[in-house]
Design a protein around this motif. Structure first.
Motif, PDB file in Angstrom:
ATOM      1  N   GLY A   1       6.585   7.846  -5.357  1.00 47.09           N
ATOM      2  CA  GLY A   1       5.489   7.522  -4.444  1.00 47.09           C
ATOM      3  C   GLY A   1       5.106   6.064  -4.454  1.00 47.09           C
ATOM      4  N   ALA A   2       5.356   5.372  -5.555  1.00 46.83           N
ATOM      5  CA  ALA A   2       5.022   3.941  -5.647  1.00 46.83           C
ATOM      6  C   ALA A   2       6.049   3.075  -4.934  1.00 46.83           C
ATOM      7  N   LEU A   3       7.161   3.669  -4.464  1.00 46.99           N
ATOM      8  CA  LEU A   3       8.206   2.925  -3.760  1.00 46.99           C
ATOM      9  C   LEU A   3       8.152   3.164  -2.251  1.00 46.99           C
ATOM     10  N   ILE A   4       7.203   3.967  -1.785  1.00 44.90           N
ATOM     11  CA  ILE A   4       7.165   4.343  -0.378  1.00 44.90           C
ATOM     12  C   ILE A   4       5.911   3.778   0.281  1.00 44.90           C
ATOM     13  N   PRO A   5       6.066   2.873   1.249  1.00 47.57           N
ATOM     14  CA  PRO A   5       4.904   2.341   1.960  1.00 47.57           C
ATOM     15  C   PRO A   5       4.173   3.451   2.722  1.00 47.57           C
ATOM     16  N   VAL A   6       2.873   3.246   2.961  1.00 47.89           N
ATOM     17  CA  VAL A   6       2.071   4.285   3.608  1.00 47.89           C
ATOM     18  C   VAL A   6       2.479   4.511   5.065  1.00 47.89           C
ATOM     19  N   ARG A   7       3.142   3.541   5.685  1.00 45.56           N
ATOM     20  CA  ARG A   7       3.469   3.696   7.102  1.00 45.56           C
ATOM     21  C   ARG A   7       4.937   3.437   7.406  1.00 45.56           C
ATOM     22  N   VAL A   8       5.451   2.299   7.008  1.00 46.73           N
ATOM     23  CA  VAL A   8       6.792   1.875   7.418  1.00 46.73           C
ATOM     24  C   VAL A   8       7.841   2.798   6.807  1.00 46.73           C
ATOM     25  N   ASP A   9       8.841   3.166   7.612  1.00 44.40           N
ATOM     26  CA  ASP A   9       9.797   4.186   7.198  1.00 44.40           C
ATOM     27  C   ASP A   9      11.006   3.653   6.436  1.00 44.40           C
ATOM     28  N   ASN A  10      11.468   2.457   6.759  1.00 45.08           N
ATOM     29  CA  ASN A  10      12.773   2.051   6.228  1.00 45.08           C
ATOM     30  C   ASN A  10      12.729   0.763   5.425  1.00 45.08           C
ATOM     31  N   LEU A  11      11.560   0.291   5.049  1.00 42.72           N
ATOM     32  CA  LEU A  11      11.452  -0.857   4.144  1.00 42.72           C
ATOM     33  C   LEU A  11      11.007  -0.355   2.781  1.00 42.72           C
TER      34      LEU A  11
ATOM     35  N   ARG B   1       0.882  -1.157   0.000  1.00 44.46           N
ATOM     36  CA  ARG B   1       0.000   0.000   0.000  1.00 44.46           C
ATOM     37  C   ARG B   1       0.925   1.213   0.000  1.00 44.46           C
ATOM     38  N   ALA B   2       0.931   1.917  -1.096  1.00 45.15           N
ATOM     39  CA  ALA B   2       1.945   2.939  -1.313  1.00 45.15           C
ATOM     40  C   ALA B   2       1.374   4.348  -1.164  1.00 45.15           C
ATOM     41  N   GLU B   3       2.273   5.307  -0.997  1.00 55.10           N
ATOM     42  CA  GLU B   3       1.845   6.703  -0.996  1.00 55.10           C
ATOM     43  C   GLU B   3       1.163   7.068  -2.311  1.00 55.10           C
ATOM     44  N   PHE B   4       1.584   6.416  -3.387  1.00 57.48           N
ATOM     45  CA  PHE B   4       0.970   6.659  -4.695  1.00 57.48           C
ATOM     46  C   PHE B   4       0.894   5.328  -5.438  1.00 57.48           C
ATOM     47  N   THR B   5      -0.246   5.059  -6.038  1.00 47.18           N
ATOM     48  CA  THR B   5      -0.441   3.803  -6.771  1.00 47.18           C
ATOM     49  C   THR B   5      -0.662   4.093  -8.249  1.00 47.18           C
ATOM     50  N   VAL B   6       0.095   3.433  -9.097  1.00 49.01           N
ATOM     51  CA  VAL B   6      -0.053   3.575 -10.540  1.00 49.01           C
ATOM     52  C   VAL B   6      -1.255   2.740 -10.984  1.00 49.01           C
ATOM     53  N   VAL B   7      -2.196   3.375 -11.669  1.00 50.62           N
ATOM     54  CA  VAL B   7      -3.383   2.678 -12.162  1.00 50.62           C
ATOM     55  C   VAL B   7      -3.410   2.726 -13.684  1.00 50.62           C
ATOM     56  N   GLU B   8      -4.325   1.971 -14.247  1.00 47.85           N
ATOM     57  CA  GLU B   8      -4.417   1.875 -15.705  1.00 47.85           C
ATOM     58  C   GLU B   8      -4.578   3.238 -16.356  1.00 47.85           C
ATOM     59  N   GLN B   9      -5.270   4.153 -15.681  1.00 51.99           N
ATOM     60  CA  GLN B   9      -5.506   5.478 -16.248  1.00 51.99           C
ATOM     61  C   GLN B   9      -4.226   6.291 -16.400  1.00 51.99           C
TER      62      GLN B   9
ATOM     63  N   GLY C   1       3.976  -0.008  -5.671  1.00 53.59           N
ATOM     64  CA  GLY C   1       2.595   0.463  -5.680  1.00 53.59           C
ATOM     65  C   GLY C   1       1.983   0.495  -7.062  1.00 53.59           C
ATOM     66  N   THR C   2       1.770  -0.686  -7.620  1.00 55.93           N
ATOM     67  CA  THR C   2       0.978  -0.828  -8.837  1.00 55.93           C
ATOM     68  C   THR C   2      -0.294  -1.581  -8.472  1.00 55.93           C
ATOM     69  N   THR C   3      -1.170  -1.738  -9.432  1.00 57.91           N
ATOM     70  CA  THR C   3      -2.350  -2.575  -9.251  1.00 57.91           C
ATOM     71  C   THR C   3      -2.138  -3.904  -9.975  1.00 57.91           C
ATOM     72  N   HIS C   4      -3.096  -4.797  -9.807  1.00 58.35           N
ATOM     73  CA  HIS C   4      -3.085  -6.053 -10.557  1.00 58.35           C
ATOM     74  C   HIS C   4      -2.949  -5.769 -12.050  1.00 58.35           C
ATOM     75  N   ILE C   5      -3.605  -4.715 -12.532  1.00 54.58           N
ATOM     76  CA  ILE C   5      -3.566  -4.381 -13.959  1.00 54.58           C
ATOM     77  C   ILE C   5      -2.216  -3.793 -14.344  1.00 54.58           C
ATOM     78  N   THR C   6      -1.760  -2.766 -13.653  1.00 54.66           N
ATOM     79  CA  THR C   6      -0.518  -2.109 -14.075  1.00 54.66           C
ATOM     80  C   THR C   6       0.720  -2.934 -13.746  1.00 54.66           C
ATOM     81  N   ASN C   7       0.594  -3.888 -12.824  1.00 61.18           N
ATOM     82  CA  ASN C   7       1.683  -4.860 -12.655  1.00 61.18           C
ATOM     83  C   ASN C   7       2.041  -5.496 -13.993  1.00 61.18           C
ATOM     84  N   GLY C   8       1.067  -5.596 -14.894  1.00 59.24           N
ATOM     85  CA  GLY C   8       1.278  -6.257 -16.179  1.00 59.24           C
ATOM     86  C   GLY C   8       2.295  -5.574 -17.062  1.00 59.24           C
ATOM     87  N   CYS C   9       2.641  -4.303 -16.798  1.00 59.34           N
ATOM     88  CA  CYS C   9       3.706  -3.653 -17.573  1.00 59.34           C
ATOM     89  C   CYS C   9       4.886  -3.236 -16.709  1.00 59.34           C
TER      90      CYS C   9
END
Length: 533
Positions: free
Chosen positions: A441-451, A382-390, A459-467
């Motif tokens: 933003g897709a590399l930063i978890p919503v809470r944990v600081d150092n993972l 769960r990322a600060e920013f998630t890439v979606v199909e749009q 932070g992609t979706t099932h759909i955008t994981n495809g690319c």
């Protein structure tokens, strides 16, 4: 139990993990890099998957370290193999002349190239590599991961590694579960993301098929038929609702149109107008590239639609169910091979190619299957920013708009949105996408600081994981993560502060682009061009 301390701990030695380790070391940081198998390289090596790449990979659009890896692979062949005169002079040498990539090659050559890249850093002590180790526990303190405990099940050894930053570069996002990092798996629903190709509601058990690949050669006149696998009769008769027949067949569907098609195995079997044959699909060594008589056969990797295993998911189930699914995937692959050797229809009216021979030496295993299954989908933060199909899908974007421009870009990539059939009974989703950026933003978890995620767990979706799941993109993610860890250590800042502070973000992006040579944006004339195979 042993204990170690390091600045950056990278769990998972795939392409993202290797890239993260090398980049952090180049920035002066000490790194421990771990890998469950005995080969670094992940999908390129242990999973035996020739590279899936975008059309501009030979130019500056390639991540710098990935371009170096490709150069080293080619140089390894030039130094050690009896290349024919044309191949020896080709600056874009392609050892396998496979259809899937501009450079298909043997897994162990990539292993050698990766070892070359790591060698000076290992000798200096900047990078310590632990192979054969799997993570079994994460030790947390509030919003931080302080250490990870790993075990080598073959030797019964255990080690706990303490680190300031931890990168999860595992194939299934193992640390996300072990450290209770907020994450998702399976398919998000259209009601949540608005993605045109998402299912109406979320389905965590909707996960892409996995494939257990293997390497083959062909020796006509010889008999290399393997024993009949245990579930052979099941694979000969079972038919998924979305598939034209049993998987032990040359008939499948075109991923883009879903029209039925029938393959031929060898080029000599093709008739005018046929698509390419299966043998050349992921061929990793073509005899014609070498001096006559050097090799008795081509080598090809079977990563074909017939071995996609979609009957059960790997995530959201217990360990016993996951093991059962992986065993079934192996059985499907061996069943397909047995069918090819004994029952597959030949153009001359006969059946089977008994001269098809497993090459365990190519995969580095006793049985000839790859060391690990080809995993297309992972747990995702769960990322600060998630890439979606749009953001990237051609159909979901305004006409001619190109991919979304992210102010916090840390790299680029390109591929179609390519989802294989799933464990929820869904067929291919294979649609056009634009060349894209990787947002911080897709590399930063919503809470944990150092993972930080460094594989298919961003932070992609099932759909955008495809690319975002292909070889060069995974490497680009790893480079960005290794650089982020180094930058944050230098400035005593958490990653989310780097993204939220425009001055820090600009400095980090300058580190990426000016110091490391990473391209952060596509040229405008490419950004608006959809990716085609």
């Amino acid at each position: 139990m042993r204990e170690m301390r390091t600045e950056v701990l990278v769990i998972g030695g795939g392409l993202g993990g290797v890239a993260a380790a090398l980049t952090a070391a180049r920035l002066g940081r000490t790194v421990v890099l771990t890998e469950a198998t005995d080969w670094l390289g992940g999908q390129l090596t242990a999973q035996a998957v020739p590279p899936d790449e975008h059309p501009w990979i030979e130019g500056p659009a390639a991540p710098p370290g990935y371009a170096e890896l490709r150069r080293r692979v080619r140089d390894y062949y030039r130094r050690n193999y009896p290349l024919g005169p044309d191949a020896a002079q080709d600056p874009l040498l392609d050892p396998g002349l496979g259809v899937v990539s501009r450079m298909c090659h043997e897994p162990r050559v990539a292993v050698a190239a990766i070892e070359e890249m790591l060698a000076p850093w290992r000798s200096s002590g900047a990078i310590t590599v632990l192979t054969g180790y799997e993570p079994v526990a994460a030790h947390t303190d509030g919003d931080r991961v302080d250490a990870v405990t790993l075990t080598d099940p073959r030797e019964g050894r255990e080690i706990t590694v303490h680190a300031a930053y931890v990168a999860d570069a595992t194939e299934l996002g193992e640390l996300l579960e072990l450290a209770d990092v907020e994450h998702v798996f399976g398919a998000e629903g259209r009601d949540e993301t608005g993605e045109p190709h998402a299912p109406e509601t979320a389905d965590p058990l909707d996960q892409q098929a996995v494939s257990w690949c293997f390497a083959l050669e062909h020796r006509p006149g010889e008999d290399h038929v393997i024993d009949r696998p245990a579930a052979y009769d099941h694979w000969r008769t079972a038919v998924a609702p979305f598939w034209p027949g049993p998987q032990l067949s040359f008939t499948d569907v075109v991923p883009i149109t879903l029209q039925h098609r029938t393959w031929t195995l060898m080029d000599a079997d093709r008739t005018p107008g046929d698509h390419f044959d299966l043998w050349r699909f992921r061929r990793i060594l073509a005899r014609e590239q070498f001096t006559p008589g050097a090799f008795a056969s081509d080598l090809t990797v079977v990563n074909w639609p017939q071995i996609d295993y979609w009957e059960a998911p790997l995530l959201g189930v217990d360990a016993q169910q996951r093991r059962k699914a992986l065993d079934a995937s192996r059985d499907l692959s061996l069943s397909f091979l047995h069918w090819l050797q004994t029952e597959a229809p030949r153009p001359d009216g006969g059946t089977g190619w008994p001269g098809l021979r497993l090459r365990p030496d190519v995969t580095g295993t006793p049985d000839g299957l790859a060391k690990a299954p080809y995993i297309r989908e992972s747990r995702r933060i769960r990322a600060e920013f998630t890439v979606v199909e749009q953001h990237v899908g051609v159909e979901a974007r305004p006409p001619g708009a190109g991919g979304a421009v992210f102010h916090d870009s840390v790299g680029i990539g390109g591929y179609r949105i390519d989802l294989h059939p799933s464990t929820a009974g869904r067929t291919y989703i294979d649609i056009e996408s634009y060349p894209f950026q990787i947002p911080l933003g897709a590399l930063i978890p919503v809470r944990v600081d150092n993972l930080l995620p460094a594989n298919k767990n961003i932070g992609t979706t099932h759909i955008t994981n495809g690319c975002y799941r292909l070889h060069p993109v995974e490497w680009a993610i790893g480079e960005a993560v290794g650089a982020l860890a180094g930058f944050c250590l230098d400035r005593a800042l958490p990653p989310r502060k780097v993204r939220s502070d425009q001055t820090q973000l600009a400095d980090y992006q300058r580190l990426l682009s000016h110091t490391l040579g990473i391209q952060l944006a596509w040229p405008e004339e490419i950004r608006s061009r959809p990716h085609h195979y």
